[in-house]
Design a protein around this motif. Structure first.
Motif, PDB file in Angstrom:
ATOM      1  N   LEU A 274      46.518  56.163  55.632  1.00  0.00           N
ATOM      2  CA  LEU A 274      45.432  54.681  55.145  1.00  0.00           C
ATOM      3  C   LEU A 274      45.958  53.530  56.479  1.00  0.00           C
ATOM      4  O   LEU A 274      47.072  53.548  56.914  1.00  0.00           O
ATOM      5  CB  LEU A 274      45.709  54.046  54.208  1.00  0.00           C
ATOM      6  N   SER A 275      44.718  53.535  57.057  1.00  0.00           N
ATOM      7  CA  SER A 275      45.316  52.629  58.006  1.00  0.00           C
ATOM      8  C   SER A 275      43.832  51.639  57.927  1.00  0.00           C
ATOM      9  O   SER A 275      43.067  51.810  57.079  1.00  0.00           O
ATOM     10  CB  SER A 275      44.453  52.621  59.677  1.00  0.00           C
ATOM     11  N   VAL A 276      44.475  50.712  58.279  1.00  0.00           N
ATOM     12  CA  VAL A 276      43.657  49.312  58.025  1.00  0.00           C
ATOM     13  C   VAL A 276      43.907  48.036  59.597  1.00  0.00           C
ATOM     14  O   VAL A 276      44.912  48.175  59.877  1.00  0.00           O
ATOM     15  CB  VAL A 276      44.218  47.905  57.001  1.00  0.00           C
ATOM     16  N   THR A 277      42.832  46.605  60.063  1.00  0.00           N
ATOM     17  CA  THR A 277      42.666  46.388  60.465  1.00  0.00           C
ATOM     18  C   THR A 277      43.527  45.532  60.488  1.00  0.00           C
ATOM     19  O   THR A 277      44.160  45.029  59.472  1.00  0.00           O
ATOM     20  CB  THR A 277      41.578  45.204  61.036  1.00  0.00           C
ATOM     21  N   SER A 278      44.420  44.790  61.450  1.00  0.00           N
ATOM     22  CA  SER A 278      45.019  43.624  61.523  1.00  0.00           C
ATOM     23  C   SER A 278      44.940  42.060  60.192  1.00  0.00           C
ATOM     24  O   SER A 278      45.000  41.896  59.000  1.00  0.00           O
ATOM     25  CB  SER A 278      46.480  42.893  62.477  1.00  0.00           C
ATOM     26  N   GLY A 279      42.890  42.353  59.609  1.00  0.00           N
ATOM     27  CA  GLY A 279      42.708  40.828  59.082  1.00  0.00           C
ATOM     28  C   GLY A 279      43.177  41.697  57.417  1.00  0.00           C
ATOM     29  O   GLY A 279      43.119  40.725  56.300  1.00  0.00           O
TER      30      GLY A 279
ATOM     31  N   ARG B  66      40.690  22.996  68.643  1.00  0.00           N
ATOM     32  CA  ARG B  66      40.122  23.814  68.816  1.00  0.00           C
ATOM     33  C   ARG B  66      41.202  24.953  69.397  1.00  0.00           C
ATOM     34  O   ARG B  66      41.258  24.984  69.870  1.00  0.00           O
ATOM     35  CB  ARG B  66      39.019  24.390  68.673  1.00  0.00           C
ATOM     36  N   LEU B  67      41.475  26.068  68.079  1.00  0.00           N
ATOM     37  CA  LEU B  67      42.653  26.187  68.030  1.00  0.00           C
ATOM     38  C   LEU B  67      42.074  27.648  68.183  1.00  0.00           C
ATOM     39  O   LEU B  67      41.514  28.888  67.379  1.00  0.00           O
ATOM     40  CB  LEU B  67      43.552  26.094  67.148  1.00  0.00           C
ATOM     41  N   ASN B  68      42.335  28.932  68.850  1.00  0.00           N
ATOM     42  CA  ASN B  68      41.873  30.359  69.450  1.00  0.00           C
ATOM     43  C   ASN B  68      43.122  31.671  68.751  1.00  0.00           C
ATOM     44  O   ASN B  68      44.430  31.483  69.748  1.00  0.00           O
ATOM     45  CB  ASN B  68      41.602  31.349  70.004  1.00  0.00           C
ATOM     46  N   VAL B  69      42.903  31.867  67.385  1.00  0.00           N
ATOM     47  CA  VAL B  69      44.021  32.442  66.811  1.00  0.00           C
ATOM     48  C   VAL B  69      44.347  33.465  66.329  1.00  0.00           C
ATOM     49  O   VAL B  69      43.318  33.936  65.893  1.00  0.00           O
ATOM     50  CB  VAL B  69      45.247  31.800  65.900  1.00  0.00           C
ATOM     51  N   PRO B  70      45.586  34.938  66.232  1.00  0.00           N
ATOM     52  CA  PRO B  70      45.205  35.822  65.468  1.00  0.00           C
ATOM     53  C   PRO B  70      45.727  35.538  64.074  1.00  0.00           C
ATOM     54  O   PRO B  70      46.403  34.755  63.329  1.00  0.00           O
ATOM     55  CB  PRO B  70      46.410  36.440  65.722  1.00  0.00           C
ATOM     56  N   ALA B  71      45.209  36.796  63.175  1.00  0.00           N
ATOM     57  CA  ALA B  71      44.867  37.243  62.229  1.00  0.00           C
ATOM     58  C   ALA B  71      46.276  36.628  61.179  1.00  0.00           C
ATOM     59  O   ALA B  71      46.743  35.833  60.527  1.00  0.00           O
ATOM     60  CB  ALA B  71      44.879  38.048  61.311  1.00  0.00           C
ATOM     61  N   ALA B  72      47.529  36.885  62.067  1.00  0.00           N
ATOM     62  CA  ALA B  72      49.274  37.214  61.641  1.00  0.00           C
ATOM     63  C   ALA B  72      49.908  35.848  61.762  1.00  0.00           C
ATOM     64  O   ALA B  72      50.785  36.555  60.528  1.00  0.00           O
ATOM     65  CB  ALA B  72      50.099  38.206  62.979  1.00  0.00           C
ATOM     66  N   VAL B  73      49.421  34.682  61.758  1.00  0.00           N
ATOM     67  CA  VAL B  73      49.769  33.611  62.302  1.00  0.00           C
ATOM     68  C   VAL B  73      48.892  32.784  60.706  1.00  0.00           C
ATOM     69  O   VAL B  73      50.063  31.874  60.573  1.00  0.00           O
ATOM     70  CB  VAL B  73      49.644  33.057  63.233  1.00  0.00           C
ATOM     71  N   MET B  74      48.175  33.303  60.043  1.00  0.00           N
ATOM     72  CA  MET B  74      47.598  33.070  59.288  1.00  0.00           C
ATOM     73  C   MET B  74      48.305  32.714  58.038  1.00  0.00           C
ATOM     74  O   MET B  74      47.944  32.406  56.735  1.00  0.00           O
ATOM     75  CB  MET B  74      46.134  33.257  59.045  1.00  0.00           C
ATOM     76  N   VAL B  75      49.055  33.855  57.565  1.00  0.00           N
ATOM     77  CA  VAL B  75      49.835  33.973  56.663  1.00  0.00           C
ATOM     78  C   VAL B  75      51.524  32.809  55.830  1.00  0.00           C
ATOM     79  O   VAL B  75      50.554  32.724  54.787  1.00  0.00           O
ATOM     80  CB  VAL B  75      50.631  35.793  56.177  1.00  0.00           C
ATOM     81  N   ASP B  76      51.926  33.089  57.118  1.00  0.00           N
ATOM     82  CA  ASP B  76      52.674  32.023  56.545  1.00  0.00           C
ATOM     83  C   ASP B  76      53.200  31.388  58.063  1.00  0.00           C
ATOM     84  O   ASP B  76      54.467  30.420  58.019  1.00  0.00           O
ATOM     85  CB  ASP B  76      53.942  32.889  55.877  1.00  0.00           C
ATOM     86  N   ILE B  77      52.902  31.318  58.768  1.00  0.00           N
ATOM     87  CA  ILE B  77      53.089  30.384  60.041  1.00  0.00           C
ATOM     88  C   ILE B  77      52.565  28.958  60.233  1.00  0.00           C
ATOM     89  O   ILE B  77      52.929  27.755  60.965  1.00  0.00           O
ATOM     90  CB  ILE B  77      54.084  31.778  61.688  1.00  0.00           C
ATOM     91  N   LEU B  78      51.171  29.451  60.856  1.00  0.00           N
ATOM     92  CA  LEU B  78      50.524  28.275  60.964  1.00  0.00           C
ATOM     93  C   LEU B  78      50.074  26.914  59.403  1.00  0.00           C
ATOM     94  O   LEU B  78      50.095  26.330  60.545  1.00  0.00           O
ATOM     95  CB  LEU B  78      48.979  28.619  61.425  1.00  0.00           C
ATOM     96  N   PRO B  79      50.203  27.782  58.777  1.00  0.00           N
ATOM     97  CA  PRO B  79      49.881  26.912  57.866  1.00  0.00           C
ATOM     98  C   PRO B  79      50.577  26.053  57.553  1.00  0.00           C
ATOM     99  O   PRO B  79      49.995  25.259  57.520  1.00  0.00           O
ATOM    100  CB  PRO B  79      49.134  28.055  55.835  1.00  0.00           C
ATOM    101  N   PRO B  80      52.276  26.038  57.924  1.00  0.00           N
ATOM    102  CA  PRO B  80      52.918  24.652  57.367  1.00  0.00           C
ATOM    103  C   PRO B  80      52.731  23.964  58.265  1.00  0.00           C
ATOM    104  O   PRO B  80      53.195  22.690  58.719  1.00  0.00           O
ATOM    105  CB  PRO B  80      54.452  25.545  56.777  1.00  0.00           C
ATOM    106  N   ILE B  81      52.401  24.530  59.650  1.00  0.00           N
ATOM    107  CA  ILE B  81      52.901  23.864  60.787  1.00  0.00           C
ATOM    108  C   ILE B  81      51.876  22.589  60.925  1.00  0.00           C
ATOM    109  O   ILE B  81      51.208  21.766  61.103  1.00  0.00           O
ATOM    110  CB  ILE B  81      52.801  24.588  62.142  1.00  0.00           C
TER     111      ILE B  81
END
Length: 307
Positions: A227-232, A101-116
């Motif tokens: 425009l401002s938007v949360t990281s998600g 079980r990993l607690n992760v930020p949205a930033a790594v879900m785009v192209d860093i964590l999925p291939p790992i």
């Protein structure tokens, strides 16, 4: 009076911890794969056995009582150690089993964590991976997580942190061709103060500053946000930049595919700052086999990269 009956069910304590971590019966039920009524009944029975209220319930919220806070503080590490010990008992040198079980930020879900994770899950098919995606830094033990991933935050002394993904990353500035044609491409970061800017922030937090560096010179800007938007919502922000609504400052690795197609055009590339990539952090107390397997795979990846 405390007796063996009081502590007869580790499952009840797992349910209690889930409610404490998520702040509600429905959220805990989703995390546990149970019904809300079943979770509520378990807590009611646990409170009856202990003879003390663990939660204050209203129609809108569920809050820990003082007794509940003390219990959650004490049992969180114990439950994590127990689960790790059970996973270790269920695993052998040839086959790793259990939950990661990993607690992760949205930033790594785009192209860093999925291939790992793709490589890890192919290598260890008996491991169940559970991702909690949020941007706040959490106590991974209290959150019943094996590890977390974050960028550059201060971590406690008893926490181990290892690189996951690129060891160095870069932020980049870009806009769609139609925007630059209309407003002109800046030649110095300070000129961005006169542009329409698309800014990002963490939920409930201030906008991320725009940092630049060239040689020994550094510059930090707080440009006006059209425009401002949360990281998600970063993907939508990039789409709006492509559509010509403003200048975006974001991870370069998210921008590179759009540079390749010409849908985004870079600016001020000689000012783009570099920074350390994300790190996997976890407690040094007890590392469960699924987490150890992930750490070992990351170490192998780094050695292969160095070779």
């Amino acid at each position: 009076m405390a007796n063996n009956e009081t502590y007869r069910s580790l499952d009840d304590l797992q349910v209690f911890q889930a409610v404490a971590d998520t702040g509600g019966f429905r959220a805990a039920a989703r995390a546990l794969g149970q019904s809300p009524s079943g979770v509520s009944e378990t807590i009611t029975q646990l409170e009856a056995r202990l003879g003390v209220a663990l939660f204050n319930r209203t129609t809108r919220s569920v809050m820990l009582t003082e007794a509940g806070r003390q219990l959650a503080t004490r049992i969180g590490p114990l439950l994590a150690d127990t689960r790790a010990a059970l996973d270790e008992a269920a695993s052998s040198r040839a086959l790793v089993r259990g939950r990661l079980r990993l607690n992760v930020p949205a930033a790594v879900m785009v192209d860093i964590l999925p291939p790992i994770l793709d490589r890890f899950m192919n290598r260890h098919p008996e491991v169940h991976v559970d991702l909690i995606v949020e941007d706040r830094l959490v106590d991974i033990t209290r959150a019943d997580c094996d590890a977390g991933i974050r960028y550059g935050e201060h971590l406690e002394q008893d926490v181990i942190a290892v690189p996951i993904g690129p060891e160095r990353q870069q932020a980049g500035v870009a806009a769609g061709p139609s925007y630059w044609a209309r407003r002109g491409i800046p030649t110095h970061p300070s000129q961005l103060m006169d542009h329409d800017c698309i800014r990002t922030r963490l939920a409930g937090a201030a906008l991320f500053p725009w940092e630049f560096e060239q040689g020994a010179e550094t510059l930090v800007l707080d440009p006006p946000a059209r425009l401002s938007v949360t990281s998600g919502g970063a993907a939508a922000a990039i789409d709006l930049a492509i559509a010509g609504h403003g200048v975006i400052y974001i991870f370069r690795n998210w921008l590179d595919p759009h540079f390749a197609t010409g849908s985004l055009v870079p600016a001020l590339a000689d000012w783009w700052p570099g920074y350390d990539g994300p790190r996997l952090y976890f407690s040094s107390r007890l590392v469960a086999p699924p987490l150890r397997a992930l750490v070992d795979m990351l170490a192998q990846d780094r050695r292969a990269g160095d070779g």
